[in-house]
Design a protein around this motif. Sequence first.
Motif, PDB file in Angstrom:
ATOM      1  N   THR A 127      45.364  12.205 -16.064  1.00  0.00           N
ATOM      2  CA  THR A 127      44.808  10.921 -16.494  1.00  0.00           C
ATOM      3  C   THR A 127      44.184  10.151 -15.340  1.00  0.00           C
ATOM      4  OG1 THR A 127      46.529  10.821 -18.185  1.00  0.00           O
ATOM      5  CG2 THR A 127      45.313   8.791 -17.724  1.00  0.00           C
ATOM      6  N   LEU A 128      44.907  10.062 -14.222  1.00  0.00           N
ATOM      7  CA  LEU A 128      44.403   9.303 -13.078  1.00  0.00           C
ATOM      8  C   LEU A 128      43.116   9.915 -12.539  1.00  0.00           C
ATOM      9  CD1 LEU A 128      44.721   7.078 -10.976  1.00  0.00           C
ATOM     10  CD2 LEU A 128      46.173   8.644  -9.644  1.00  0.00           C
ATOM     11  N   GLN A 129      43.106  11.233 -12.398  1.00  0.00           N
ATOM     12  CA  GLN A 129      41.913  11.895 -11.879  1.00  0.00           C
ATOM     13  C   GLN A 129      40.717  11.706 -12.811  1.00  0.00           C
ATOM     14  OE1 GLN A 129      44.983  13.032 -11.983  1.00  0.00           O
ATOM     15  NE2 GLN A 129      45.376  14.734 -10.567  1.00  0.00           N
ATOM     16  N   VAL A 130      40.991  11.680 -14.099  1.00  0.00           N
ATOM     17  CA  VAL A 130      39.914  11.478 -15.072  1.00  0.00           C
ATOM     18  C   VAL A 130      39.302  10.094 -14.897  1.00  0.00           C
ATOM     19  CG1 VAL A 130      39.415  11.192 -17.530  1.00  0.00           C
ATOM     20  CG2 VAL A 130      40.803  13.118 -16.761  1.00  0.00           C
ATOM     21  N   LEU A 131      40.151   9.089 -14.735  1.00  0.00           N
ATOM     22  CA  LEU A 131      39.650   7.728 -14.526  1.00  0.00           C
ATOM     23  C   LEU A 131      38.856   7.627 -13.227  1.00  0.00           C
ATOM     24  CD1 LEU A 131      42.781   5.663 -15.661  1.00  0.00           C
ATOM     25  CD2 LEU A 131      40.639   6.001 -16.914  1.00  0.00           C
ATOM     26  N   ILE A 132      39.357   8.297 -12.192  1.00  0.00           N
ATOM     27  CA  ILE A 132      38.645   8.288 -10.912  1.00  0.00           C
ATOM     28  C   ILE A 132      37.291   8.978 -11.049  1.00  0.00           C
ATOM     29  CG2 ILE A 132      38.683   9.140  -8.536  1.00  0.00           C
ATOM     30  CD1 ILE A 132      41.725   8.823  -8.583  1.00  0.00           C
ATOM     31  N   SER A 133      37.255  10.073 -11.811  1.00  0.00           N
ATOM     32  CA  SER A 133      35.989  10.795 -11.988  1.00  0.00           C
ATOM     33  C   SER A 133      34.964   9.932 -12.713  1.00  0.00           C
ATOM     34  CB  SER A 133      36.224  12.100 -12.754  1.00  0.00           C
ATOM     35  OG  SER A 133      36.534  11.852 -14.119  1.00  0.00           O
ATOM     36  N   CYS A 134      35.411   9.153 -13.684  1.00  0.00           N
ATOM     37  CA  CYS A 134      34.504   8.256 -14.403  1.00  0.00           C
ATOM     38  C   CYS A 134      33.961   7.186 -13.462  1.00  0.00           C
ATOM     39  CB  CYS A 134      35.231   7.617 -15.584  1.00  0.00           C
ATOM     40  SG  CYS A 134      34.198   6.495 -16.561  1.00  0.00           S
ATOM     41  N   ALA A 135      34.858   6.591 -12.674  1.00  0.00           N
ATOM     42  CA  ALA A 135      34.437   5.557 -11.730  1.00  0.00           C
ATOM     43  C   ALA A 135      33.500   6.131 -10.669  1.00  0.00           C
ATOM     44  CB  ALA A 135      35.666   4.932 -11.071  1.00  0.00           C
ATOM     45  N   ALA A 136      33.814   7.330 -10.183  1.00  0.00           N
ATOM     46  CA  ALA A 136      32.968   7.961  -9.163  1.00  0.00           C
ATOM     47  C   ALA A 136      31.589   8.270  -9.721  1.00  0.00           C
ATOM     48  CB  ALA A 136      33.639   9.240  -8.659  1.00  0.00           C
ATOM     49  N   ASN A 137      31.554   8.719 -10.961  1.00  0.00           N
ATOM     50  CA  ASN A 137      30.279   9.026 -11.602  1.00  0.00           C
ATOM     51  C   ASN A 137      29.395   7.782 -11.659  1.00  0.00           C
ATOM     52  OD1 ASN A 137      28.428  10.675 -13.069  1.00  0.00           O
ATOM     53  ND2 ASN A 137      29.179   9.816 -14.985  1.00  0.00           N
ATOM     54  N   ILE A 138      29.963   6.668 -12.105  1.00  0.00           N
ATOM     55  CA  ILE A 138      29.202   5.415 -12.197  1.00  0.00           C
ATOM     56  C   ILE A 138      28.794   4.933 -10.806  1.00  0.00           C
ATOM     57  CG2 ILE A 138      29.342   2.985 -12.865  1.00  0.00           C
ATOM     58  CD1 ILE A 138      31.244   3.863 -15.123  1.00  0.00           C
ATOM     59  N   TYR A 139      29.700   5.046  -9.857  1.00  0.00           N
ATOM     60  CA  TYR A 139      29.421   4.585  -8.488  1.00  0.00           C
ATOM     61  C   TYR A 139      28.253   5.356  -7.869  1.00  0.00           C
ATOM     62  CZ  TYR A 139      29.993   4.088  -3.444  1.00  0.00           C
ATOM     63  OH  TYR A 139      29.764   3.887  -2.100  1.00  0.00           O
ATOM     64  N   PHE A 140      28.291   6.669  -7.986  1.00  0.00           N
ATOM     65  CA  PHE A 140      27.220   7.480  -7.392  1.00  0.00           C
ATOM     66  C   PHE A 140      25.887   7.249  -8.105  1.00  0.00           C
ATOM     67  CE2 PHE A 140      30.791  10.442  -6.011  1.00  0.00           C
ATOM     68  CZ  PHE A 140      30.743  10.013  -4.689  1.00  0.00           C
ATOM     69  N   LEU A 141      25.949   7.066  -9.413  1.00  0.00           N
ATOM     70  CA  LEU A 141      24.719   6.760 -10.145  1.00  0.00           C
ATOM     71  C   LEU A 141      24.129   5.429  -9.679  1.00  0.00           C
ATOM     72  CD1 LEU A 141      25.687   7.906 -13.758  1.00  0.00           C
ATOM     73  CD2 LEU A 141      23.770   8.783 -12.418  1.00  0.00           C
ATOM     74  N   TYR A 142      24.993   4.462  -9.457  1.00  0.00           N
ATOM     75  CA  TYR A 142      24.511   3.151  -8.995  1.00  0.00           C
ATOM     76  C   TYR A 142      23.884   3.260  -7.608  1.00  0.00           C
ATOM     77  CZ  TYR A 142      24.339  -1.709  -7.591  1.00  0.00           C
ATOM     78  OH  TYR A 142      23.902  -2.934  -7.142  1.00  0.00           O
ATOM     79  N   GLN A 143      24.482   4.084  -6.756  1.00  0.00           N
ATOM     80  CA  GLN A 143      23.930   4.263  -5.415  1.00  0.00           C
ATOM     81  C   GLN A 143      22.502   4.804  -5.457  1.00  0.00           C
ATOM     82  OE1 GLN A 143      26.657   6.614  -2.958  1.00  0.00           O
ATOM     83  NE2 GLN A 143      27.055   4.738  -1.810  1.00  0.00           N
ATOM     84  N   ARG A 144      22.221   5.620  -6.442  1.00  0.00           N
ATOM     85  CA  ARG A 144      20.885   6.210  -6.540  1.00  0.00           C
ATOM     86  C   ARG A 144      19.928   5.354  -7.359  1.00  0.00           C
ATOM     87  NH1 ARG A 144      20.036  10.239  -9.182  1.00  0.00           N
ATOM     88  NH2 ARG A 144      21.950  10.580 -10.351  1.00  0.00           N
ATOM     89  N   LEU A 145      20.409   4.838  -8.501  1.00  0.00           N
ATOM     90  CA  LEU A 145      19.520   4.133  -9.425  1.00  0.00           C
ATOM     91  C   LEU A 145      19.333   2.663  -9.073  1.00  0.00           C
ATOM     92  CD1 LEU A 145      20.848   5.651 -12.788  1.00  0.00           C
ATOM     93  CD2 LEU A 145      18.922   6.432 -11.397  1.00  0.00           C
ATOM     94  N   LYS A 146      20.304   2.088  -8.379  1.00  0.00           N
ATOM     95  CA  LYS A 146      20.251   0.673  -7.995  1.00  0.00           C
ATOM     96  C   LYS A 146      20.072  -0.238  -9.210  1.00  0.00           C
ATOM     97  CE  LYS A 146      20.465   1.892  -3.685  1.00  0.00           C
ATOM     98  NZ  LYS A 146      21.746   1.774  -2.947  1.00  0.00           N
TER      99      LYS A 146
END
Length: 204
Positions: A127-146
Amino acid sequence: MADSSTPIFPRINVKDPYQRLGISKEASEEEIRAARNFLISKYAGHKPSVDAIESAHDKIIMQSFFDRKRPKVDLKKKFRELSQSRPVKAVQGRFYTPSSKFIWKTAITFVLLGVLTLVFPTEEGPTLQVLISCAANIYFLYQRLKSGWKSFFYGFSSFFASWFLATFLMVSVIPPILPGPRNLEVSTACVAYAFLFVSSTFLK
């Protein structure tokens, strides 16, 4: 029986029918027929020679017939046409390649999540890793898409799509590959991380 002056076809024992008739594999039907007629007239007095010439001619004609019935598929041409088609170009237009540094950063993140999921499986699942993966996905997308709304929209969409595809693959396609009672959840999570790596790194 032919007398000693009767010419004998010198390529009577050549296996390749094209070489036996002395023509190339690109020869036209007219060239094949002309070669056959010329050789038949030249070695008409020697039956084994005539039989060898006729046999080579028949093999070539039959092979040509089957080739027309079953035309060869040009895989390179088909692939080129597919890659240039509108749907494929539309999909390709949704992805781009970022810098190597960024690719390494996202790759290491999701590999670490996979390792944590494998090494520390819990009764409740990762469960924890899944939540982290979701947050990481959004974070990395934001870094690229701004863009905040794009990052959240693409992030949650790709997150649910990744888990849906991973679950489908693990339930319907890929056999269980890990031991233990939580092997399905753990395996599904690892496959989902791979999809999330692609979306967070290359999605445009």
